[in-house]
Design a protein around this motif. Structure first.
Motif, PDB file in Angstrom:
ATOM      1  N   LYS A   1       0.884  -1.166   0.126  1.00 42.04           N
ATOM      2  CA  LYS A   1      -0.023   0.206  -0.041  1.00 42.04           C
ATOM      3  C   LYS A   1       0.838   1.352   0.034  1.00 42.04           C
ATOM      4  CE  LYS A   1      -3.749   0.460   2.332  1.00 42.04           C
ATOM      5  NZ  LYS A   1      -4.771   0.782   1.130  1.00 42.04           N
ATOM      6  N   VAL A   2       2.127   1.080   0.016  1.00 41.81           N
ATOM      7  CA  VAL A   2       3.194   2.225   0.225  1.00 41.81           C
ATOM      8  C   VAL A   2       2.777   2.805  -1.213  1.00 41.81           C
ATOM      9  CG1 VAL A   2       5.439   2.963  -0.129  1.00 41.81           C
ATOM     10  CG2 VAL A   2       4.660   1.479   1.913  1.00 41.81           C
ATOM     11  N   MET A   3       2.761   1.879  -2.388  1.00 36.13           N
ATOM     12  CA  MET A   3       2.628   2.573  -3.540  1.00 36.13           C
ATOM     13  C   MET A   3       1.330   3.077  -3.825  1.00 36.13           C
ATOM     14  SD  MET A   3       5.395   1.815  -4.565  1.00 36.13           S
ATOM     15  CE  MET A   3       5.549   2.319  -6.098  1.00 36.13           C
ATOM     16  N   ASP A   4       0.513   3.307  -2.836  1.00 34.52           N
ATOM     17  CA  ASP A   4      -0.573   4.412  -2.864  1.00 34.52           C
ATOM     18  C   ASP A   4      -0.138   5.701  -2.943  1.00 34.52           C
ATOM     19  OD1 ASP A   4      -2.148   2.175  -3.050  1.00 34.52           O
ATOM     20  OD2 ASP A   4      -3.108   2.423  -1.015  1.00 34.52           O
ATOM     21  N   GLY A   5       0.965   5.893  -2.596  1.00 37.34           N
ATOM     22  CA  GLY A   5       1.474   7.293  -2.661  1.00 37.34           C
ATOM     23  C   GLY A   5       1.655   8.070  -1.439  1.00 37.34           C
ATOM     24  N   VAL A   6       1.716   9.247  -1.618  1.00 44.41           N
ATOM     25  CA  VAL A   6       2.113  10.272  -0.450  1.00 44.41           C
ATOM     26  C   VAL A   6       1.119  10.441   0.484  1.00 44.41           C
ATOM     27  CG1 VAL A   6       0.935  12.445  -1.707  1.00 44.41           C
ATOM     28  CG2 VAL A   6       2.888  12.632  -0.011  1.00 44.41           C
ATOM     29  N   ASN A   7      -0.240  10.327   0.312  1.00 43.05           N
ATOM     30  CA  ASN A   7      -1.025  10.467   1.521  1.00 43.05           C
ATOM     31  C   ASN A   7      -0.891   9.379   2.438  1.00 43.05           C
ATOM     32  OD1 ASN A   7      -2.127  12.951   0.442  1.00 43.05           O
ATOM     33  ND2 ASN A   7      -3.422  11.751  -0.747  1.00 43.05           N
ATOM     34  N   TYR A   8      -0.751   8.090   1.828  1.00 42.30           N
ATOM     35  CA  TYR A   8      -0.710   6.856   2.850  1.00 42.30           C
ATOM     36  C   TYR A   8       0.624   6.885   3.381  1.00 42.30           C
ATOM     37  CZ  TYR A   8      -0.402   2.103   4.145  1.00 42.30           C
ATOM     38  OH  TYR A   8      -0.193   0.747   4.945  1.00 42.30           O
ATOM     39  N   VAL A   9       1.879   7.206   3.003  1.00 44.04           N
ATOM     40  CA  VAL A   9       3.009   7.175   3.570  1.00 44.04           C
ATOM     41  C   VAL A   9       3.005   8.228   4.702  1.00 44.04           C
ATOM     42  CG1 VAL A   9       5.470   7.482   3.435  1.00 44.04           C
ATOM     43  CG2 VAL A   9       4.221   6.169   1.516  1.00 44.04           C
ATOM     44  N   SER A  10       2.648   9.249   4.430  1.00 47.55           N
ATOM     45  CA  SER A  10       2.729  10.496   5.116  1.00 47.55           C
ATOM     46  C   SER A  10       2.016  10.233   6.426  1.00 47.55           C
ATOM     47  CB  SER A  10       2.298  11.835   4.609  1.00 47.55           C
ATOM     48  OG  SER A  10       0.967  11.811   4.246  1.00 47.55           O
ATOM     49  N   ILE A  11       0.909   9.555   6.466  1.00 49.49           N
ATOM     50  CA  ILE A  11       0.165   9.120   7.694  1.00 49.49           C
ATOM     51  C   ILE A  11       0.532   7.854   8.296  1.00 49.49           C
ATOM     52  CG2 ILE A  11      -2.368   8.288   8.487  1.00 49.49           C
ATOM     53  CD1 ILE A  11      -3.383  10.229   6.072  1.00 49.49           C
ATOM     54  N   THR A  12       1.028   6.823   7.608  1.00 50.10           N
ATOM     55  CA  THR A  12       1.283   5.522   7.983  1.00 50.10           C
ATOM     56  C   THR A  12       2.823   5.336   8.449  1.00 50.10           C
ATOM     57  OG1 THR A  12      -0.612   4.648   6.478  1.00 50.10           O
ATOM     58  CG2 THR A  12       1.149   3.039   7.656  1.00 50.10           C
TER      59      THR A  12
END
Length: 261
Positions: A195-206
């Protein structure tokens, strides 16, 4: 030789024996990758410092002695272990907020402590440098993703941005901004979360801190800290220059007050 042979023969080998046994080295590297201690591109059957450091982290995390030895016990644990034990909380909410100067959310504090444990940022000097650098880079946790739109990264082959929309999707995320499709992919493979490849919003939160800890690990920042690196030297490695040096020093002094030892 394989790990199963170590168990069956009940033998003990010095870790540098892996330099003579690429098959065993590759098997151990594969298991260390599964435990989140090596990235896929480090599974090459060649024994070196990255493999040595990852194996040491594995033994410390599983409370084993003889860090430079491979025997029956460590072979069995390597084969059977599904994930590393969770480490202790190295930083409290009050300590984190005392350094960053802003409230930290529970999920952020969890990722911060996961990061400190996973990447062995676990001594006072390592923590002080990591926390002060990430405090400056994130504006005291104000910015967990890049403020710019990311359109400037469109088509950047050096970042692996090969599809339309990759620039904004994979713009800077986390407290030391992870940027570009290829860097997201390497981090995704390492952390074993597609799910990291979902992009910036996922990584910045998770993974606001773990994404930064991954950069810290891949750039041997703990070693620089252990060798007595100054704020100037650490800043140059992080920033490529000395931008914001005065503020980084101020954050470092604050971290020294909060983290004793």
């Amino acid at each position: 030789m394989k790990l199963q042979d170590i168990i069956q023969q009940n033998c003990v080998k010095p870790l540098d024996f892996l330099a003579e046994d690429p098959e065993l080295c590759r098997q151990i590297q594969s298991r260390l990758k599964d435990l989140g201690l090596l990235s896929p591109d480090e599974i090459d059957g060649i024994y070196g410092s990255q493999t040595q450091n990852a194996f040491t982290q594995f033994k410390k995390a599983t409370n084993q002695s003889d860090l430079d030895k491979l025997g029956l016990g460590s072979a069995k644990i390597l084969i059977e272990l599904k994930e590393l034990p969770r480490g202790e909380a190295l930083l409290s909410k009050a300590q984190a907020e005392g350094i960053y100067g802003r409230p930290i959310q529970p999920h952020q504090l969890k990722d911060l402590n996961d990061c400190l444990n996973r990447f062995q940022i676990n001594t006072p000097v390592r923590m002080r440098h990591f926390l002060s650098q990430t405090a400056h880079e994130s504006g005291g946790l104000q910015w967990l993703k890049e403020l710019a739109s990311g359109s400037a990264y469109e088509g950047r082959k050096d970042l692996g941005n090969k599809h339309s929309g990759d620039g904004p999707k994979y713009k800077g995320a986390g407290v030391i901004q992870l940027t570009g499709r290829s860097n997201y992919q390497v981090f995704s493979d390492f952390i074993q979360d597609p799910k990291v490849m979902d992009g910036v919003n996922y990584v910045s939160i998770t993974y606001p801190f773990s994404s930064a800890g991954f950069w810290w690990y891949r750039n041997n920042m703990n070693d620089l800290c252990d060798r007595g690196g100054s704020v100037e030297q650490v800043t140059k490695r992080v920033n490529g220059g000395n931008r914001g040096l005065a503020e980084r020093k101020a954050y470092y002094q604050k971290a020294c007050q909060v983290i004793s030892g």
